[in-house]
Write a protein that holds these residues in place. Sequence first.
Motif, PDB file in Angstrom:
ATOM      1  N   ALA A 161       0.859  -1.184   0.000  1.00  0.00           N
ATOM      2  CA  ALA A 161       0.000   0.000   0.000  1.00  0.00           C
ATOM      3  C   ALA A 161       0.892   1.230   0.000  1.00  0.00           C
ATOM      4  O   ALA A 161       1.810   1.336   0.821  1.00  0.00           O
ATOM      5  CB  ALA A 161      -0.925   0.007   1.197  1.00  0.00           C
ATOM      6  N   ASP A 162       0.619   2.159  -0.912  1.00  0.00           N
ATOM      7  CA  ASP A 162       1.473   3.323  -1.094  1.00  0.00           C
ATOM      8  C   ASP A 162       0.625   4.596  -1.061  1.00  0.00           C
ATOM      9  O   ASP A 162      -0.223   4.817  -1.922  1.00  0.00           O
ATOM     10  CB  ASP A 162       2.193   3.208  -2.443  1.00  0.00           C
ATOM     11  N   SER A 164      -1.843   5.717   0.790  1.00  0.00           N
ATOM     12  CA  SER A 164      -3.297   5.543   0.829  1.00  0.00           C
ATOM     13  C   SER A 164      -3.796   5.504   2.271  1.00  0.00           C
ATOM     14  O   SER A 164      -3.033   5.297   3.212  1.00  0.00           O
ATOM     15  CB  SER A 164      -3.701   4.242   0.120  1.00  0.00           C
ATOM     16  N   LEU A 182       3.735  -1.057   4.093  1.00  0.00           N
ATOM     17  CA  LEU A 182       2.931   0.154   4.218  1.00  0.00           C
ATOM     18  C   LEU A 182       3.864   1.344   4.018  1.00  0.00           C
ATOM     19  O   LEU A 182       4.649   1.693   4.896  1.00  0.00           O
ATOM     20  CB  LEU A 182       2.255   0.206   5.587  1.00  0.00           C
ATOM     21  N   ASN A 185       1.432   5.516   4.497  1.00  0.00           N
ATOM     22  CA  ASN A 185      -0.022   5.391   4.525  1.00  0.00           C
ATOM     23  C   ASN A 185      -0.584   5.855   5.859  1.00  0.00           C
ATOM     24  O   ASN A 185       0.133   6.002   6.855  1.00  0.00           O
ATOM     25  CB  ASN A 185      -0.433   3.928   4.344  1.00  0.00           C
ATOM     26  N   ALA A 187      -2.915   3.824   7.987  1.00  0.00           N
ATOM     27  CA  ALA A 187      -3.410   2.445   7.920  1.00  0.00           C
ATOM     28  C   ALA A 187      -3.944   1.969   9.256  1.00  0.00           C
ATOM     29  O   ALA A 187      -3.403   2.307  10.316  1.00  0.00           O
ATOM     30  CB  ALA A 187      -2.304   1.509   7.443  1.00  0.00           C
ATOM     31  N   GLY A 215       4.482   7.472   7.481  1.00  0.00           N
ATOM     32  CA  GLY A 215       3.041   7.349   7.665  1.00  0.00           C
ATOM     33  C   GLY A 215       2.656   6.929   9.075  1.00  0.00           C
ATOM     34  O   GLY A 215       3.478   6.917  10.001  1.00  0.00           O
TER      35      GLY A 215
END
Length: 371
Positions: A161-162, A164, A182, A185, A187, A215
Motif C-alpha cells: 500500500a502506497d 493511501s 505500508l 499510509n 493504515a 506514515g
Amino acid sequence: MRIWSLLLAFALSVALFWLFAWGVAAPAAALSTIHHVAPGGNCGGATPCYATLQAAINAAVAGNEVRVAQGVYVAVTTRQHTLGGSLQTITQAVFINKGLTVRGGYTITGWTTPQPASYPTVIDPQGQGRGVVIVSPNPVTLEGMTIVNGYAEGGGGGLYADGSAVVIRDCYIMSSTDGLMLWNNHATLINTVIAANAMTGPAVITRTGLAVRGGEVQAWHTTLAGNGGVGLWVQNLGESPAYVAMTNTIVAGHQVGLRVVGNIENHPIVRLVATLWANIQQTDIPVDVQIINSRDYIGSPDFMGAGDYRLTATSPARNRGSYSPVRYDIISVRRDPLPDLGAYEFDDPESIRQVFFPLVMRKAMSVKANY
C-alpha cells in the motif's frame, strides 16, 4: 391574461425541470454500487458479475463495494506505476487505485453476510507478482481475504500500500516473499495474520512480516509469526517519521522481532501495548531511539500447529490483552473483556466472559459491533 400566462410558463418550467432531473437520475439509479465476483463468472444470478477481481475493480467507481465469493483467484495484470517513489513495471493479482470496499467470504447463493472463515476467498498470484497493490487517493477497505504466494523484489510481496488510507481487517497475508509493506499510509489493521512470509526469491535479502516506511499505522490484534528475518520493521521515509501503535500483538518465530531504523533528531515513534515476544532476538533498536512499550511477555505462543495460528489452552497469550474495541476475532469468535493477544481468541466456555457475565448481558452483547 398576463398572470395566467406567467403561471402556465412557471408550471411548464417546473415540469421540464423534474423531467430533466428524472432523466438524469434514472440511469444513475440503475448503476449498481455493489459488484460481484465469482469463479467462472457464475454469481448465481447476482449482477453485475465478474470472473476476476480486477475486472470488478476496473468497472467500479469510488465508493462502490466489491463482494467476492469463495474461491481461488490467480489472474495477474502488469502495468506501469510509481511505487516507493519510483516508476516501475509492477505485476499483481489485484490493483486498487480508487476508494473501494473489497470483501471476501461470500457464496454465489449468499451475497448478504460474508463468512470468510467458512467460505475463504483466496488471492493467489502463484509467485508471478504481488497479491494486492493499493495506490488510492481515497480510503480503501480490504476485509475477509487470504493472500498467498505473492512475489516481489521490492517489498510487499503479499500486499503493498502506497500513500493511501487503508483498513485491513480479518485478513491473512501468508507464504509470500514478504508480507505487508505500508509506504507512507494512514493504515488501520484489525485481526490480521501475517505469517510464513519467507518464500525464496533471488533478490530478497531480508524477509519481513510487516514493514512500515513513514506514515501512521494503528493495529489491533495482530499475529506476526514465522516471517524469517524481521517480524516488524519500522523506518522513517526521508524526513517523514513513521508512527506505529500496536495493541495486543504476537511477534514470534523471527530472527529479530522488531527492527527500528532512525535517529534521535527524527526518529520513528513506536508504541506497543500488550505484546508476546518469542524471537531469537526480540528487538534491534539504535541506542538513540526509544520505543514506548508496556505489558511485554516472553514465551512461545503455543499455536495450534504448523500453519495454524489459533491459540491452545496453554498459550501465554490468553487473557493477556489490554482493552480492545475489537469485539470479535478473525473467525468471529466473541472476544472476552480481557482479550487474548493476536488475531485469534481462544473459544473457551469457561472463559471470563462465560463465568462472570450475566446471561442478559451476554444476550445484549451478542449483536456484532461494527468495529
